[in-house]
Design an enzyme around this catalytic site. Structure first.
Site: not given
Ligand code: AMP
Length: 114
Positions: A97, A101
């Site tokens: 994403v 974060h």
């Molecule tokens: P990353 O791989 O570091 O980009 O982490 C992205 C995180 O966002 C993953 O752990 C996903 O499970 C989480 N994620 C994706 N969509 C959502 C959402 N709508 N609400 C909460 N977490 C999410």
């Protein structure tokens, strides 16, 4: 706000999020696919795609994410047992994403770094 960004949509309440903390600058919500008993994502409300895109003059945003994560760890009672903070950057870093974060993971023994 980035119209294609899922985390911007959570900030704007355009899609639901399991929000656990909010202030003027930050939002924190439970990860939809938790990898540990505590798995919270802490984000700036402003859209920044990745660690690479944090302007040098705005690097304090990283400290604010860390301070928020630390407070959430204490609130969840894992500050003494321990926890992990992760910021993935781009494809080989495992970022999926593209809105800055920080992952707060804890509540079990964590192993490895993938
Ligand atoms: P990353 O791989 O570091 O980009 O982490 C992205 C995180 O966002 C993953 O752990 C996903 O499970 C989480 N994620 C994706 N969509 C959502 C959402 N709508 N609400 C909460 N977490 C999410």
């Amino acid at each position: 706000m980035n119209a294609n960004c899922i985390f911007c949509k959570i900030v704007d309440r355009a899609i639901p999020g399991d929000i656990v903390y909010e202030d003027d600058e930050l939002l924190a919500f439970n990860d939809v696919s938790p990898q540990a008993p505590v798995h919270v994502l802490i984000i700036p409300k402003v859209h920044i795609a990745s660690v690479n895109d944090v302007p040098e003059g705005d690097a304090i945003v990283i400290a604010k994410l860390t301070t928020c994560a630390r407070a959430l760890a204490k609130a969840r009672g894992i500050d003494e047992s321990g926890y992990r903070l992760i910021m993935n950057c781009n494809a080989e870093g495992g970022q999926t994403v593209f809105h800055l974060h920080m992952h707060l993971l804890g509540g079990r023994q964590l192993r490895g770094l993938g």
